[in-house]
Motif scaffolding. Structure first.
Motif, short mmCIF file in Angstrom:
data_model
loop_
_atom_site.label_atom_id
_atom_site.label_comp_id
_atom_site.label_asym_id
_atom_site.label_seq_id
_atom_site.Cartn_x
_atom_site.Cartn_y
_atom_site.Cartn_z
N HIS A 42 -78.00 50.54 49.21
CA HIS A 42 -77.22 51.56 48.66
C HIS A 42 -75.99 50.97 47.80
O HIS A 42 -76.10 49.66 47.98
N ASP A 84 -77.48 51.94 56.07
CA ASP A 84 -76.58 52.76 56.78
C ASP A 84 -77.01 54.01 57.26
O ASP A 84 -76.20 54.84 57.39
N HIS A 129 -72.07 46.46 50.83
CA HIS A 129 -73.67 46.12 50.83
C HIS A 129 -73.78 45.43 49.52
O HIS A 129 -74.65 44.56 49.35
N HIS A 166 -72.86 51.06 48.11
CA HIS A 166 -71.24 50.90 48.53
C HIS A 166 -70.97 49.49 48.59
O HIS A 166 -71.74 48.56 49.00
N HIS A 198 -76.84 59.21 53.64
CA HIS A 198 -75.69 58.71 53.34
C HIS A 198 -75.10 58.50 52.03
O HIS A 198 -74.07 58.62 51.85
ZN LIG Z 1 -72.62 52.89 53.06
#
Ligand SMILES: [Zn+2]
Length: 255
Positions: free
Chosen positions: A63, A164, A68, A65, A145
């Protein structure tokens, strides 16, 4: 600063710890390698991976964020679901990098390089399966998430890479997070896979199936109704509730 550290979960699966604590997973086939996530990017993760393998490499982001995705600055390209592009743009920008540079205690030159490094926007992930040569990897869409979150499943090892979607503390409270019931539906769909072992980005050790099935069973209306108001450091401005769907594992969602 600590370097990356590698643990061999299987001969062809490495769980790698970023200097700031998040984990990424490297899958090695006979012909290709796949890297799931890129970490914070405070050290050159691409150079580190090249020290392990010279196979053609595909970077897939779980994803958008920062913890990551920011490490993608060291790679020529990456793949991600397009639903997470707005998340990626927000979390890989200067504001997030400045916070991370402080946490990592970067010196002035390293800090300047980190703040100014360009990062390619991820290309559209549309494959359902990656064939690495004797090792296939399935992409599982898990909105919750974030809207574009995914997990990966490796049938050969009966291994689930959670992204996550699960951590010792699972966070579903971000403005970009979907409703906790949508998250729960995605998580339960992961339990339909015949996995035996799982890896999470914010856990060092592999997890067994039973603990995650127990967590899935705890994702229910009684649990949501009994959740208590909580405060998460750094996110005090967001009203959240928390409870333990399974002993020792916390779910935090928007109140
Ligand atoms: Zn995350």
């Amino acid at each position: 600063m600590r370097d990356f550290t590698v643990s061999d979960v299987f001969p062809d699966v490495k769980h790698i710890r970023d200097p700031l604590g998040v984990h990424m997973t490297l899958l090695l086939g006979r012909e290709r390698a796949l890297l799931f996530d890129a970490g914070y990017g405070v050290l050159d993760f691409h150079a580190f991976i090249r020290g392990i393998t010279d196979l053609p490499l595909t970077l897939v982001l779980s994803h958008g964020h920062h913890d990551h995705a920011l490490g993608a600055m060291h790679f020529p390209s990456s793949l991600m679901l397009p639903q997470d592009l707005p998340v990626f743009r927000e979390y890989t920008g200067r504001r997030e990098r400045e916070k991370i540079a402080v946490t990592a205690r970067l010196g002035s030159e390293a800090r300047e390089n980190y703040l100014s490094a360009s990062i390619h926007e991820p290309e559209k992930l549309d494959a359902a399966v990656f064939e690495l040569g004797g090792l296939s990897v399935q992409v599982i869409r898990t909105p919750g998430h974030t809207p574009g979150s995914i997990a990966l499943y490796v049938p050969k090892q009966r291994l689930l890479l959670l992204g996550d979607n699960w951590n010792p503390q699972t966070w579903v409270f971000f403005p970009e997070s979907l409703d906790v019931r949508t998250y729960s539906q995605s998580f339960r769909s992961l339990m339909e896979l015949p996995f035996q072992t799982a890896l999470a980005p914010h856990a060092e050790a592999p997890l067994n199936r039973a603990s995650l099935v127990c967590f899935a069973q705890g994702l229910n209306e009684t649990g949501f109704a009994n959740a208590k108001p909580a405060r998460i450091r750094g996110y005090e401005h967001i009203p959240v509730k928390a409870f333990e769907p399974a002993p020792g594992a916390m779910l935090v969602f928007r109140a």
